[in-house]
Design an enzyme around this catalytic site. Structure first.
Site, PDB file in Angstrom:
ATOM      1  N   SER A   1       0.804  -1.233   0.000  1.00 53.07           N
ATOM      2  CA  SER A   1       0.000   0.000   0.000  1.00 53.07           C
ATOM      3  C   SER A   1       0.833   1.278   0.000  1.00 53.07           C
ATOM      4  O   SER A   1       0.321   2.334  -0.345  1.00 53.07           O
ATOM      5  CB  SER A   1      -0.941   0.000   1.192  1.00 53.07           C
ATOM      6  OG  SER A   1      -0.200   0.031   2.388  1.00 53.07           O
TER       7      SER A   1
ATOM      8  N   HIS B   1      -5.571  -4.760  -1.879  1.00 53.36           N
ATOM      9  CA  HIS B   1      -5.371  -3.566  -2.715  1.00 53.36           C
ATOM     10  C   HIS B   1      -5.288  -3.903  -4.203  1.00 53.36           C
ATOM     11  O   HIS B   1      -5.157  -3.010  -5.031  1.00 53.36           O
ATOM     12  CB  HIS B   1      -4.086  -2.831  -2.319  1.00 53.36           C
ATOM     13  CG  HIS B   1      -4.259  -1.882  -1.180  1.00 53.36           C
ATOM     14  ND1 HIS B   1      -4.947  -0.692  -1.281  1.00 53.36           N
ATOM     15  CD2 HIS B   1      -3.845  -1.957   0.104  1.00 53.36           C
ATOM     16  CE1 HIS B   1      -4.931  -0.068  -0.114  1.00 53.36           C
ATOM     17  NE2 HIS B   1      -4.275  -0.820   0.749  1.00 53.36           N
TER      18      HIS B   1
ATOM     19  N   LYS C   1     -12.696  -2.256   0.004  1.00 50.64           N
ATOM     20  CA  LYS C   1     -11.915  -1.348  -0.843  1.00 50.64           C
ATOM     21  C   LYS C   1     -12.601  -1.254  -2.226  1.00 50.64           C
ATOM     22  O   LYS C   1     -13.678  -0.688  -2.321  1.00 50.64           O
ATOM     23  CB  LYS C   1     -10.453  -1.809  -0.901  1.00 50.64           C
ATOM     24  CG  LYS C   1      -9.762  -1.631   0.469  1.00 50.64           C
ATOM     25  CD  LYS C   1      -8.269  -1.847   0.441  1.00 50.64           C
ATOM     26  CE  LYS C   1      -7.638  -1.404   1.753  1.00 50.64           C
ATOM     27  NZ  LYS C   1      -7.182  -2.510   2.613  1.00 50.64           N
TER      28      LYS C   1
HETATM   29  C1  PLP Z   1      -7.082  -2.980   3.982  1.00 47.10           C
HETATM   30  C2  PLP Z   1      -6.320  -4.229   4.129  1.00 47.10           C
HETATM   31  C3  PLP Z   1      -6.724  -5.230   5.016  1.00 47.10           C
HETATM   32  C4  PLP Z   1      -7.868  -5.037   5.979  1.00 47.10           C
HETATM   33  O1  PLP Z   1      -9.089  -5.123   5.321  1.00 47.10           O
HETATM   34  P1  PLP Z   1     -10.439  -4.858   6.153  1.00 47.10           P
HETATM   35  O2  PLP Z   1     -11.467  -5.624   5.427  1.00 47.10           O
HETATM   36  O3  PLP Z   1     -10.636  -3.383   6.137  1.00 47.10           O
HETATM   37  O4  PLP Z   1     -10.192  -5.366   7.536  1.00 47.10           O
HETATM   38  C5  PLP Z   1      -6.015  -6.415   5.040  1.00 47.10           C
HETATM   39  N1  PLP Z   1      -4.944  -6.601   4.241  1.00 47.10           N
HETATM   40  C6  PLP Z   1      -4.512  -5.653   3.391  1.00 47.10           C
HETATM   41  C7  PLP Z   1      -3.331  -5.921   2.513  1.00 47.10           C
HETATM   42  C8  PLP Z   1      -5.190  -4.442   3.305  1.00 47.10           C
HETATM   43  O5  PLP Z   1      -4.750  -3.495   2.469  1.00 47.10           O
END
Ligand code: PLP
Length: 395
Positions: free
Chosen positions: A182, A210, A241
């Site tokens: 990220s 992501h 996301k």
């Molecule tokens: C955002 C993210 C998560 C967490 O996801 P949620 O559903 O918001 O708990 C887990 N792993 C990665 C790589 C992320 O970017």
């Protein structure tokens, strides 16, 4: 007792503030989208994970409303007692179809999926070999598991090979990586990881949070990008996301793995079932993905457009294949000043600096969305150029 504890908390909070790390939350007074209202002022949002622009999509909202009328508000149960509707199974099947996997298990969030994936599957004789920049939820999940831990430098295949050799005596070996990291927006080298996994008899897990909906020609994630659909043992991901942005996580992959997780994964067994509205909107979302590639195409076009124009303007951008564009400034103070100047210009972006990224690697992270129109992208680029000149970031 609380008096002493309160003093301790106050001093902790003060040291966070003195280190410049105290996080405040800006209040958005509109739905999530390309154009948001903050403090009564319209801003163009370039820091949401709303990659496909689905966070305020009318079709998904209608599906959620219909499901509430039809199936109620909540489940008041975990899945295995009385919290499973046919809708949950349907969404699990949709996710498996999307990724070309055998079965899927839903969680309240990907944080839970990652928290509950290692401990049920691996034990003391086993090894987890994890990328150093993996998400916090992977790190926490690994901590809950008794397997031996090995860490390799971000996307460093020579180091991964060294760690695989160090782990060679272990019974089962699992390599774990984020699909897209990220902070830089770089895609994991899954082709090389897969090769090394085969060479050293290891399995692979990819967190597509992501990358799903974003990477690969049809947005099927890094397994599509590297032509490895159905080859990876475990994929985790989020519905929070690109996939609508509400809530929910999943683990998808080999049938027996998912079966065992349903029996033993603690965040699944001891936490409430996803509400029908979220599940139903999720099903609708995967139907949309099946029907058309329009949003992924627009996201890719937007990302190319933004990157090309920003590079031409002289900005230093990490070369990536994701929708994350890290505009490198290196200096922490500069990243804060530039982000706040951009906000005055109507562009909402965030500066990232140590300890979120390494020292002297400060940057502004821009996240592109299919929801951005070309006019909005131009407004963002123009603001970057104006403020960049003002602060001598570009000539
Ligand atoms: C955002 C993210 C998560 C967490 O996801 P949620 O559903 O918001 O708990 C887990 N792993 C990665 C790589 C992320 O970017």
């Amino acid at each position: 007792m609380y008096n002493e504890f309160q003093k301790y908390l106050a001093s902790e909070l003060q040291s966070i503030e003195e280190a410049g790390l105290y996080k405040t939350e800006r209040l958005i007074e509109s739905p999530q989208g390309a154009d948001i209202v903050v403090n009564g002022k319209h801003l163009l949002n370039f820091c949401a994970n709303n990659y496909l622009g689905l966070a305020n999509n009318p079709e998904l909202i209608a599906a959620a409303k219909d499901a509430m009328d039809d199936r109620g508000y909540g489940m008041s149960s975990v899945r295995f007692i009385c919290g499973t509707q046919d809708l949950h199974k349907e969404l699990e099947a949709s996710i498996a179809k999307f990724f070309g996997t055998e079965d899927t298990i839903l969680y309240a969030a990907c944080f839970d999926a990652n928290g509950g994936v290692f401990e049920p599957l691996l034990g003391e004789q086993d090894a987890i070999i994890s990328d150093a920049l993996n998400h916090a939820s992977i790190i926490d999940g690994v901590r809950l598991c008794k397997a031996q831990r090995f860490r390799y430098a971000n996307a460093d295949m020579a180091d991964l090979e060294t760690q695989l050799q160090a782990a060679s005596k272990c019974r089962f070996k699992l390599i774990v990586t984020d699909g897209v990291f990220s902070m830089d927006g770089n895609v994991c080298p899954l082709d090389k990881i897969y090769e090394l996994a085969n060479k050293y008899n290891a399995m692979v897990m990819v967190d597509e949070s992501h990358s799903a909906g974003v990477v690969g020609q049809t947005g099927r994630g890094v397994t599509e990008q590297f032509n490895l659909r159905s080859q990876i043992e475990i994929i985790t991901g989020t519905l929070g996301k690109a996939f609508g942005g509400a809530v929910g996580g999943f683990t998808t992959g080999k049938k027996e793995i998912i079966d065992l997780l349903r029996q033993r994964s603690r965040p699944y067994l001891f936490s409430n079932s996803l509400p029908p509205m979220v599940v139903s909107a999720g099903i609708k979302m995967f139907e949309m993905m099946d029907r058309t590639n329009e949003l992924q195409d627009r996201l890719h076009a937007n990302t190319d457009y933004f990157r090309t124009k920003m590079l031409a303007a002289g900005f230093d951008i990490k070369p990536t294949q994701s929708a994350i564009c890290a505009v490198m400034l290196y200096d922490a103070k500069l990243s804060q000043i530039m982000a706040s100047r951009l906000q005055e210009e109507g562009i909402y972006v965030t500066g990232f600096y140590y300890p979120v990224v390494p020292k002297d690697q400060a940057r502004i992270r821009v996240q592109i969305s299919a929801a951005h129109s070309q006019t909005q992208l131009d407004q963002c680029i123009d603001a970057f150029v104006k403020v960049g000149k003002e602060l001598s970031v570009i000539k």
